[in-house]
Motif scaffolding. Sequence first.
Motif, mmCIF file in Angstrom:
data_model
loop_
_atom_site.group_PDB
_atom_site.id
_atom_site.type_symbol
_atom_site.label_atom_id
_atom_site.label_comp_id
_atom_site.label_asym_id
_atom_site.label_seq_id
_atom_site.Cartn_x
_atom_site.Cartn_y
_atom_site.Cartn_z
ATOM 1 N N ARG A 30 0.811 -1.217 0.000
ATOM 2 C CA ARG A 30 0.000 0.000 0.000
ATOM 3 C C ARG A 30 0.850 1.276 0.000
ATOM 4 N NH1 ARG A 30 -3.743 -2.305 4.920
ATOM 5 N NH2 ARG A 30 -4.860 -3.893 3.727
ATOM 6 N N LEU A 31 2.125 1.138 0.314
ATOM 7 C CA LEU A 31 3.002 2.309 0.270
ATOM 8 C C LEU A 31 3.181 2.755 -1.178
ATOM 9 C CD1 LEU A 31 5.834 1.311 2.795
ATOM 10 C CD2 LEU A 31 4.084 3.060 3.135
ATOM 11 N N GLU A 32 2.957 4.011 -1.437
ATOM 12 C CA GLU A 32 3.165 4.570 -2.775
ATOM 13 C C GLU A 32 4.522 5.254 -2.792
ATOM 14 O OE1 GLU A 32 -0.138 6.761 -4.449
ATOM 15 O OE2 GLU A 32 -1.508 5.847 -2.990
ATOM 16 N N LYS A 35 4.696 9.113 -3.060
ATOM 17 C CA LYS A 35 4.282 9.836 -1.848
ATOM 18 C C LYS A 35 5.318 9.674 -0.745
ATOM 19 C CE LYS A 35 -0.735 9.735 -2.588
ATOM 20 N NZ LYS A 35 -2.039 9.302 -2.042
ATOM 21 N N TYR A 40 2.916 9.276 7.227
ATOM 22 C CA TYR A 40 2.362 8.764 5.962
ATOM 23 C C TYR A 40 2.300 7.234 5.976
ATOM 24 C CZ TYR A 40 2.333 6.843 1.304
ATOM 25 O OH TYR A 40 2.037 6.060 0.212
ATOM 26 N N SER A 41 3.371 6.589 6.450
ATOM 27 C CA SER A 41 3.411 5.120 6.451
ATOM 28 C C SER A 41 2.295 4.535 7.305
ATOM 29 C CB SER A 41 4.768 4.627 6.960
ATOM 30 O OG SER A 41 5.812 5.032 6.105
ATOM 31 N N GLN A 93 -0.631 5.832 7.939
ATOM 32 C CA GLN A 93 -1.900 5.983 7.201
ATOM 33 C C GLN A 93 -1.988 4.996 6.053
ATOM 34 O OE1 GLN A 93 -1.838 10.089 6.049
ATOM 35 N NE2 GLN A 93 -2.351 10.849 8.096
ATOM 36 N N ALA A 94 -0.882 4.836 5.320
ATOM 37 C CA ALA A 94 -0.900 3.976 4.139
ATOM 38 C C ALA A 94 -1.025 2.492 4.507
ATOM 39 C CB ALA A 94 0.364 4.202 3.306
#
Length: 423
Positions: free
Chosen positions: A98-100, A103, A365-366, A368-369
């Motif tokens: 799921r990590l982009e 981003k 961010y991580s 959330q992702a």
Amino acid sequence: MGNTFFTMKVGISNDELWKFLIMPFMSGLVGYGTNWLALKMTFYPLEFVGLELVRFRDQPLGLFGWQGIIPTKAAKMAGDATDLMTSKLINVKQVFSRLEPEKFSAVMEPGLITMMDTIINETAKKYMPTIWEFLPEGVRDECVLKALEESPKFLTGFMDDVKEHIDDIFDLKTMVIEHCVANKQLLNNVFMNCGDKEFVFIERSGFYFGFLFGLIQMGIYFAYTASWVLPAFGFLVGIATNWIALKIIFLPIEPKKLCFGQCLEFQGLFLKRQDAVSEVFAKVNTQQILTTENMWTAILTGPKKDNFFDLLRAHTLIFTENLAGGLKPVVVAGVGAEKFTQMKDEIAQRTMDELPNNIHYSYEYSTQALDMERTICKAMKGLSSAEFEGVLHPVFEEDEFKLILVGGVLGAGVGVVQLFALF
């Protein structure tokens, strides 16, 4: 003869009568007290208290002392809990997918700007101080800007590889075990929060069941005043209240219907709260154990860290080659090809060393992702009753006999006190 005995009993004084009437209440207190203490002994003390002269491995009881059952078996229970999660609740590779990378690169930019500016300036001053000092400031800034232009490509490619090889660089089970062994209260927190209502039931039910057994005890002791009756019943009350409470919590696993004109459905108390427990289990785990910071720390320092740094080095060398490419003719002409190679290698090494120190920019961010809390909660709610029962029951299952026996011994002791205090 029998009539005389009965008459004597019926004619007991008021002073003696209250001693019999108080028995059910004392028995209830014995049940409550033994259940309460059995629960405390499940979780505490965190470390062994007593003289550890003789003690079997992974056993809470020593010759003279005790350690809470969960703290004693923190490594095993943490390992079992992780096996449950990875087999039933989460797929680590799927979660990290799921990590982009784009981003991830964007949120890392603030740390990279400072990092690359420091690395390039300090390395250039070390290997070509004269040339670097006389270069126009705009040219020096251009070198840093070039690094920042290359950084997104570097991080994007690197994170693509991290996602692809996450099982080779991250050992979730080892991370969980190490954290729970180092801080035994963590595992206590998981089970205490998930089973809070069940533990309250165990305590209170000890009084209710103890009171009922006390009525029987009163009747028997009224008719047969042998000195062993009170200690024996204390032992039975301690054992029975613990055993009944544990069975009611976990059995039956599947809902059963009992019909007496009107059908009533009943199921183990813990199992009936599957949705609520799932939410608590997911929240406590992800906020105290499976945090983004803990996972990155495990990647950087865990048993598979060499694989991670091999991966990082491969991408860093490409990054440094692209970064230094434009400067190569100037630097080689000024200090020689060997110095240029050394400088490039040092930039690569320092980038490898400093990047982990800036990984904290990615935590928010991580988290959330990866969305670990929602993932675990949803999967746990979907478990069958039999699978869900395996979440909390192992806390008691292995040492259920010890807990029940401790309750019996404590109950017998109270029975002896009761005998001498009242009669």
